[in-house]
Design a protein around this motif. Structure first.
Motif, short mmCIF file in Angstrom:
data_model
loop_
_atom_site.label_atom_id
_atom_site.label_comp_id
_atom_site.label_asym_id
_atom_site.label_seq_id
_atom_site.Cartn_x
_atom_site.Cartn_y
_atom_site.Cartn_z
N VAL A 1 -21.08 21.47 8.68
CA VAL A 1 -19.64 21.37 8.97
C VAL A 1 -19.44 20.52 10.22
N ASN A 2 -20.27 20.76 11.24
CA ASN A 2 -20.19 19.96 12.46
C ASN A 2 -20.40 18.48 12.15
N LYS A 3 -21.40 18.19 11.36
CA LYS A 3 -21.71 16.79 11.03
C LYS A 3 -20.52 16.12 10.33
N ALA A 4 -19.90 16.82 9.40
CA ALA A 4 -18.74 16.26 8.69
C ALA A 4 -17.57 16.04 9.63
N LEU A 5 -17.30 17.01 10.52
CA LEU A 5 -16.20 16.85 11.48
C LEU A 5 -16.50 15.74 12.47
N GLN A 6 -17.75 15.66 12.94
CA GLN A 6 -18.13 14.58 13.87
C GLN A 6 -17.89 13.22 13.23
N ARG A 7 -18.23 13.08 11.95
CA ARG A 7 -18.02 11.82 11.23
C ARG A 7 -16.52 11.50 11.17
N GLU A 8 -15.70 12.49 10.87
CA GLU A 8 -14.25 12.27 10.82
C GLU A 8 -13.72 11.87 12.19
N TYR A 9 -14.20 12.54 13.23
CA TYR A 9 -13.73 12.21 14.57
C TYR A 9 -14.19 10.82 15.01
N LEU A 10 -15.35 10.38 14.57
CA LEU A 10 -15.78 9.00 14.90
C LEU A 10 -14.87 7.99 14.22
N GLU A 11 -14.42 8.28 13.01
CA GLU A 11 -13.46 7.40 12.33
C GLU A 11 -12.12 7.39 13.06
N ILE A 12 -11.69 8.55 13.52
CA ILE A 12 -10.43 8.62 14.29
C ILE A 12 -10.57 7.85 15.59
N ARG A 13 -11.72 7.97 16.25
CA ARG A 13 -11.94 7.23 17.49
C ARG A 13 -11.86 5.73 17.24
N ALA A 14 -12.43 5.27 16.14
CA ALA A 14 -12.36 3.85 15.81
C ALA A 14 -10.91 3.42 15.58
N MET A 15 -10.13 4.25 14.90
CA MET A 15 -8.71 3.93 14.68
C MET A 15 -7.95 3.90 16.00
N LEU A 16 -8.23 4.86 16.88
CA LEU A 16 -7.59 4.87 18.20
C LEU A 16 -7.95 3.61 18.98
N ASN A 17 -9.23 3.25 18.96
CA ASN A 17 -9.67 2.05 19.68
C ASN A 17 -8.98 0.79 19.16
N GLN A 18 -8.83 0.69 17.84
CA GLN A 18 -8.14 -0.47 17.26
C GLN A 18 -6.68 -0.51 17.69
N LEU A 19 -6.02 0.65 17.66
CA LEU A 19 -4.62 0.70 18.05
C LEU A 19 -4.45 0.39 19.53
N ILE A 20 -5.34 0.92 20.36
CA ILE A 20 -5.30 0.62 21.80
C ILE A 20 -5.48 -0.88 22.03
N ALA A 21 -6.42 -1.48 21.32
CA ALA A 21 -6.68 -2.92 21.48
C ALA A 21 -5.44 -3.73 21.08
N ARG A 22 -4.80 -3.36 19.98
CA ARG A 22 -3.60 -4.09 19.55
C ARG A 22 -2.47 -3.94 20.55
N LEU A 23 -2.32 -2.75 21.09
CA LEU A 23 -1.26 -2.53 22.09
C LEU A 23 -1.60 -3.30 23.37
N SER A 24 -2.86 -3.37 23.73
CA SER A 24 -3.27 -4.09 24.94
C SER A 24 -3.03 -5.58 24.80
N SER A 25 -3.20 -6.11 23.59
CA SER A 25 -3.02 -7.54 23.38
C SER A 25 -1.55 -7.94 23.40
N ARG A 26 -0.66 -6.97 23.32
CA ARG A 26 0.78 -7.25 23.38
C ARG A 26 1.25 -7.51 24.80
N GLY A 27 0.41 -7.17 25.76
CA GLY A 27 0.77 -7.42 27.15
C GLY A 27 1.24 -6.22 27.78
#
Length: 123
Positions: free
Chosen positions: A97-123
């Motif tokens: 269960v931990n492994k499955a949740l960790q995998r989901e959270y790594l995907e969420i982290r990647a989505m957060l990082n992408q969104l942060i990067a897009r917002l950062s590029s807006r100035g």
């Protein structure tokens, strides 16, 4: 849907984080009562903080404010991952269960990082 438009309910990252918080809510119901105000409470608060900070940030008026709350959300995500690992290490959470949740959270982290990067590029 463009992650910059719409409401927080439209964000894929919010939907994924909210689903993980729901999963943790149901998991914690099965844990010992004596952990209710300890690990169980802290884990659920951290997990719930991920989608709620995304929602709060989306409701702010500027990209900078939104980005700030996404960073807070990412911090809560890492806290959640650490607490899940601890729960596994002490025998409260099944390793699979931990492994499955960790995998989901790594995907969420990647989505957060992408969104942060897009917002950062807006100035």
């Amino acid at each position: 849907m463009n992650q910059m438009n719409g409401t927080w309910e439209d964000l894929r990252v919010w939907k994924a984080a909210n689903q993980c918080a729901i999963t943790i809510f149901h998991l914690k119901q099965k844990w010992p009562v004596e952990e209710r105000y300890g690990l169980t409470s802290q884990l659920f608060r951290a997990a719930l903080s991920v989608p709620t900070n995304i929602a709060e940030g989306k409701g702010r008026c500027t990209a900078a404010d939104f980005r700030h709350f996404l960073f807070i959300s990412r911090g809560s995500l890492e806290e959640t991952r650490s607490l899940l690992q601890f729960a596994t290490d002490v025998g409260l959470l099944d390793a699979g269960v931990n492994k499955a949740l960790q995998r989901e959270y790594l995907e969420i982290r990647a989505m957060l990082n992408q969104l942060i990067a897009r917002l950062s590029s807006r100035g």
